[in-house]
Design a protein around this motif. Structure first.
Motif, PDB file in Angstrom:
ATOM      1  N   GLY B  70     -17.805 -26.630  -0.493  1.00 13.48           N
ATOM      2  CA  GLY B  70     -17.343 -27.015  -1.820  1.00 13.48           C
ATOM      3  C   GLY B  70     -16.995 -25.848  -2.714  1.00 13.48           C
ATOM      4  N   ALA B  71     -17.468 -24.658  -2.359  1.00 11.14           N
ATOM      5  CA  ALA B  71     -17.255 -23.526  -3.253  1.00 11.14           C
ATOM      6  C   ALA B  71     -17.248 -22.236  -2.464  1.00 11.14           C
ATOM      7  N   SER B  72     -16.384 -21.318  -2.855  1.00 13.49           N
ATOM      8  CA  SER B  72     -16.362 -20.029  -2.167  1.00 13.49           C
ATOM      9  C   SER B  72     -17.520 -19.176  -2.680  1.00 13.49           C
ATOM     10  N   ALA B  73     -17.819 -18.119  -1.919  1.00 13.89           N
ATOM     11  CA  ALA B  73     -18.928 -17.239  -2.296  1.00 13.89           C
ATOM     12  C   ALA B  73     -18.726 -16.704  -3.711  1.00 13.89           C
ATOM     13  N   PHE B  74     -17.482 -16.317  -3.995  1.00 10.94           N
ATOM     14  CA  PHE B  74     -17.163 -15.787  -5.324  1.00 10.94           C
ATOM     15  C   PHE B  74     -17.463 -16.828  -6.390  1.00 10.94           C
ATOM     16  N   ARG B  75     -17.084 -18.088  -6.107  1.00 16.37           N
ATOM     17  CA  ARG B  75     -17.256 -19.109  -7.135  1.00 16.37           C
ATOM     18  C   ARG B  75     -18.725 -19.428  -7.370  1.00 16.37           C
ATOM     19  N   ILE B  76     -19.527 -19.420  -6.276  1.00 18.40           N
ATOM     20  CA  ILE B  76     -20.954 -19.686  -6.441  1.00 18.40           C
ATOM     21  C   ILE B  76     -21.559 -18.633  -7.356  1.00 18.40           C
ATOM     22  N   CYS B  77     -21.234 -17.362  -7.060  1.00 17.35           N
ATOM     23  CA  CYS B  77     -21.806 -16.268  -7.843  1.00 17.35           C
ATOM     24  C   CYS B  77     -21.391 -16.383  -9.301  1.00 17.35           C
ATOM     25  N   ARG B  78     -20.078 -16.503  -9.546  1.00 15.61           N
ATOM     26  CA  ARG B  78     -19.601 -16.531 -10.920  1.00 15.61           C
ATOM     27  C   ARG B  78     -20.016 -17.813 -11.628  1.00 15.61           C
ATOM     28  N   GLY B  79     -20.007 -18.915 -10.890  1.00 14.67           N
ATOM     29  CA  GLY B  79     -20.354 -20.197 -11.507  1.00 14.67           C
ATOM     30  C   GLY B  79     -21.790 -20.217 -11.986  1.00 14.67           C
ATOM     31  N   VAL B  80     -22.698 -19.709 -11.138  1.00 11.25           N
ATOM     32  CA  VAL B  80     -24.107 -19.683 -11.542  1.00 11.25           C
ATOM     33  C   VAL B  80     -24.299 -18.703 -12.691  1.00 11.25           C
ATOM     34  N   GLU B  81     -23.637 -17.546 -12.592  1.00 11.42           N
ATOM     35  CA  GLU B  81     -23.758 -16.560 -13.681  1.00 11.42           C
ATOM     36  C   GLU B  81     -23.215 -17.108 -14.987  1.00 11.42           C
ATOM     37  N   ALA B  82     -22.107 -17.893 -14.897  1.00 13.05           N
ATOM     38  CA  ALA B  82     -21.442 -18.358 -16.110  1.00 13.05           C
ATOM     39  C   ALA B  82     -22.350 -19.244 -16.950  1.00 13.05           C
ATOM     40  N   VAL B  83     -23.273 -19.977 -16.290  1.00 10.45           N
ATOM     41  CA  VAL B  83     -24.184 -20.802 -17.075  1.00 10.45           C
ATOM     42  C   VAL B  83     -25.512 -20.099 -17.320  1.00 10.45           C
ATOM     43  N   GLY B  84     -25.590 -18.843 -16.950  1.00 10.18           N
ATOM     44  CA  GLY B  84     -26.810 -18.092 -17.208  1.00 10.18           C
ATOM     45  C   GLY B  84     -27.956 -18.457 -16.294  1.00 10.18           C
ATOM     46  N   GLY B  85     -27.627 -19.029 -15.142  1.00  3.56           N
ATOM     47  CA  GLY B  85     -28.697 -19.435 -14.242  1.00  3.56           C
ATOM     48  C   GLY B  85     -28.912 -18.409 -13.152  1.00  3.56           C
ATOM     49  N   SER B  86     -29.751 -18.748 -12.200  1.00  7.53           N
ATOM     50  CA  SER B  86     -29.910 -17.875 -11.046  1.00  7.53           C
ATOM     51  C   SER B  86     -30.213 -18.727  -9.828  1.00  7.53           C
ATOM     52  N   LEU B  87     -29.749 -18.252  -8.687  1.00 10.24           N
ATOM     53  CA  LEU B  87     -29.951 -18.964  -7.425  1.00 10.24           C
ATOM     54  C   LEU B  87     -30.657 -18.011  -6.490  1.00 10.24           C
ATOM     55  N   GLY B  88     -31.751 -18.477  -5.889  1.00 12.44           N
ATOM     56  CA  GLY B  88     -32.473 -17.572  -5.014  1.00 12.44           C
ATOM     57  C   GLY B  88     -33.049 -18.318  -3.839  1.00 12.44           C
ATOM     58  N   VAL B  89     -33.393 -17.564  -2.820  1.00  5.71           N
ATOM     59  CA  VAL B  89     -34.018 -18.175  -1.654  1.00  5.71           C
ATOM     60  C   VAL B  89     -35.207 -17.339  -1.219  1.00  5.71           C
ATOM     61  N   THR B  90     -36.300 -18.028  -0.911  1.00  4.89           N
ATOM     62  CA  THR B  90     -37.512 -17.371  -0.413  1.00  4.89           C
ATOM     63  C   THR B  90     -37.836 -18.032   0.908  1.00  4.89           C
ATOM     64  N   SER B  91     -38.361 -17.265   1.849  1.00  4.01           N
ATOM     65  CA  SER B  91     -38.807 -17.975   3.034  1.00  4.01           C
ATOM     66  C   SER B  91     -40.140 -17.433   3.490  1.00  4.01           C
TER      67      SER B  91
END
Lengths: 142, 429
Positions: B70-91
């Motif tokens: 649904g979204a390119s890597a660039f869009r995920i990064c910019r989209g999350v940044e644009a709303v001031g959020g953050s996306l992370g993964v822990t395992s």
């Protein structure tokens, strides 16, 4: 008195070849002509394309259309993304063509690439690269 | 109007847990905070790696930002940044946790990216091969910390399968884990029955809708996990470091068993690290005991981990290489002393410290999300802190002594690194 008509066929997204008419055509006549167009003029256009492909001559040294594309930034990135086998095949064809060019020779006629065999292997990757670049440009404008 | 304070609060913030027919568990707690945090918890840790795809979870951890359907890597990064959020993964060894946080108003946007990342990643071959440099960087950073080496080595030595897998990609697989491995792992392990969707500061119905619509892509249990087999081995890494890091453990308690709380209380009876910075560690039995055995600087703390079908309990010591043997033996001696009996004062103190540690971990939204998600995954419910505090209080001195005895009599595993000249082997302790 002949009038040349250029008809647009939306099925195959091309202009039909000239239709020589010597009388007033009704709308019905035109529809009939367009209906039979796909069979008739489709063949004509493909025929033209084949002639052009052979006239261009790169098939005589064993190249495909995408081997001859000018390498700008987008193309370089698309080439980087090719699967290894496809990239190796491309390299082989280019080397063979360079060798032939040096010898001022061509391949035997049986080995010339045929229009039907030509695979546009780079096209999907190139389209994706251009789409991504446009997306970046769109976002930069915001 | 006369306002009266009552003992029982009249408004309680309840956590809601629903289990969908597909097996997906949805948990939420609406604490009316302005920032929300949503996490997708999956039972897909490194224990589920098979011998031919070792290291795939490391790559997955690094691949959270790659292009999805649904979204390119660039869009995920910019989209999350644009709303001031953050996306992370822990395992971890058992779970993978994908989490996003953002302001309440922007939940829809980040949720879309989160769902894309967890259910529809594309793993384009060139993007995956670009991850190799990040894998190498991760491994180099982990190699800098002796603790990581000892703990990974400990698990490798203690178990025959599953839990022995490392969190990091092994040397021989760096650059060889490809998109097919990752797709297969996702197909087999990211199934609805093994996932939990957890939200803080979100409406439960919103989460339920998202869970029903989007997280139903792969149903079923996926590949069944294998039971972890404890074997008790030893690994020694000789290097030039003057400090010897050593962990001696034996099999502990699995999550959900009655002994879990006993082992946690025992861990706090023995000591888990300083509670006061630059303090004297007066309440840590391990530190007090080992201080009698050596005058050189050292550290000793109790090591306790619980997995779904096994656990490890023991001591972790850091000592000067010449004193390593004395320190390790003194630390184990302290555990033996607890096995013969623990005083009421120590027991109460340990329980209070354990309760405090747990409650303080819930103070932050990351800690709370983690606790809710892990519980939702393992038992499909969330026990409130009051319930957990009661469980801690119900641990008796006998339980703690029994736990210590289990360590003393159990087959030991050991991992050491440093200048191991004076470090005993596991059969010499």
């Amino acid at each position: 008195l002949g009038v040349l008509l250029l008809l647009y066929c939306s099925d195959c997204n091309c202009f039909s070849n000239c239709v020589l008419v010597s009388q007033i055509l009704t709308a019905n006549d035109l529809t009939l002509i367009l209906a039979s167009h796909t069979a008739a003029t489709g063949r004509l256009l493909v025929g033209f394309r084949k002639w052009y492909y052979n006239a261009a001559g790169f098939n005589k040294i064993g190249l495909l259309r995408d081997d001859t594309i000018h390498e700008d930034g987008d193309v370089k990135e698309a080439l980087r993304r090719l699967p290894e086998k496809v990239y190796n095949d491309r390299m082989f064809r280019l080397k063979r063509a360079l060798d032939l060019s040096m010898k001022q020779a061509v391949l035997p006629k049986e080995q010339w690439t045929q229009y039907e065999e030509d695979v546009h292997y780079l096209e999907p990757y190139l389209e994706e690269v251009i789409r991504e670049r446009k997306e970046v440009e769109e976002w930069s404008k915001k | 109007v006369d306002l009266q304070w009552s003992d029982t609060p009249s408004i309680s913030i309840l956590s809601l847990v629903t289990k969908l027919p597909s097996g997906l568990v949805i948990a939420s707690l609406d604490n009316y905070s302005p920032a929300s945090r949503i996490g997708v918890f999956v039972k897909a840790g490194c224990r589920y790696e098979s011998p031919d795809n070792q290291g795939v979870t490391h790559l997955l951890r690094l691949a959270a930002n790659l292009t999805t359907k649904g979204a390119s890597a660039f869009r995920i990064c910019r989209g999350v940044e644009a709303v001031g959020g953050s996306l992370g993964v822990t395992s971890s060894r058992e779970n993978m946790i994908y989490s996003v946080d953002c302001l309440r108003d922007h939940i829809d946007t980040v949720m879309e990216y989160l769902i894309n990342v967890t259910t529809a990643p594309e793993f384009r071959p060139w993007e995956v091969s670009d991850l190799t440099s990040r894998v190498k960087m991760d491994r180099a950073l982990a190699a800098q910390s002796p603790q990581m080496g000892v703990i990974e080595g400990l698990h490798g030595a203690a178990y025959k399968n599953t839990l022995s897998n490392s969190l990091y990609c092994p040397d021989y697989m760096v650059g060889h884990v490809d998109a097919d491995h990752m797709h297969n792992f996702i197909q087999n392990n990211f199934t609805s029955a093994r996932m939990a969707l957890v939200g803080l500061g979100v409406d439960h119905d919103v989460l339920k809708q998202v869970g029903e619509q989007f997280l139903n892509i792969r149903s079923g249990m996926g590949t069944a996990g294998t039971k972890a087999q404890y074997r008790g081995g030893e690994v020694r890494v000789q290097n030039g470091s003057s400090l010897v890091h050593s962990a001696v453990v034996s099999e502990g308690a699995a999550v959900g068993t009655d002994e879990v709380m006993a082992f946690s209380v025992l861990q706090h009876v023995l000591g888990v690290g300083p509670h006061i910075k630059r303090g004297s560690n007066s309440t840590s039995k391990l530190i007090q005991g080992v201080a009698k055995a050596t005058a050189d600087p050292f550290d000793a703390s109790a090591f306790n981990v619980n997995y779904s079908d096994s656990g490890l309990f023991g001591v972790y010591t850091i000592s000067q290489s010449a004193a390593a043997g004395d320190v390790i033996k003194a630390a184990i001696g302290q555990v033996k002393a607890v096995a013969s009996g623990v005083s009421e004062a120590d027991l109460t103190r340990a329980k209070t410290q354990l309760k405090a540690e747990y409650l303080m971990s819930l103070e932050s939204s990351e800690g709370l999300l983690d606790a809710m998600g892990s519980q939702a995954l393992t038992r499909g419910a969330y026990h409130s802190p009051e319930v957990i505090a009661q469980m801690i209080d119900s641990v008796s001195a006998t339980d703690v002594a029994n736990a210590a005895n289990k360590f003393v009599s159990g087959k030991k595993s050991m991992a050491s690194s440093g200048n191991l000249v004076k470090t005993p082997f596991v059969d010499e302790i």
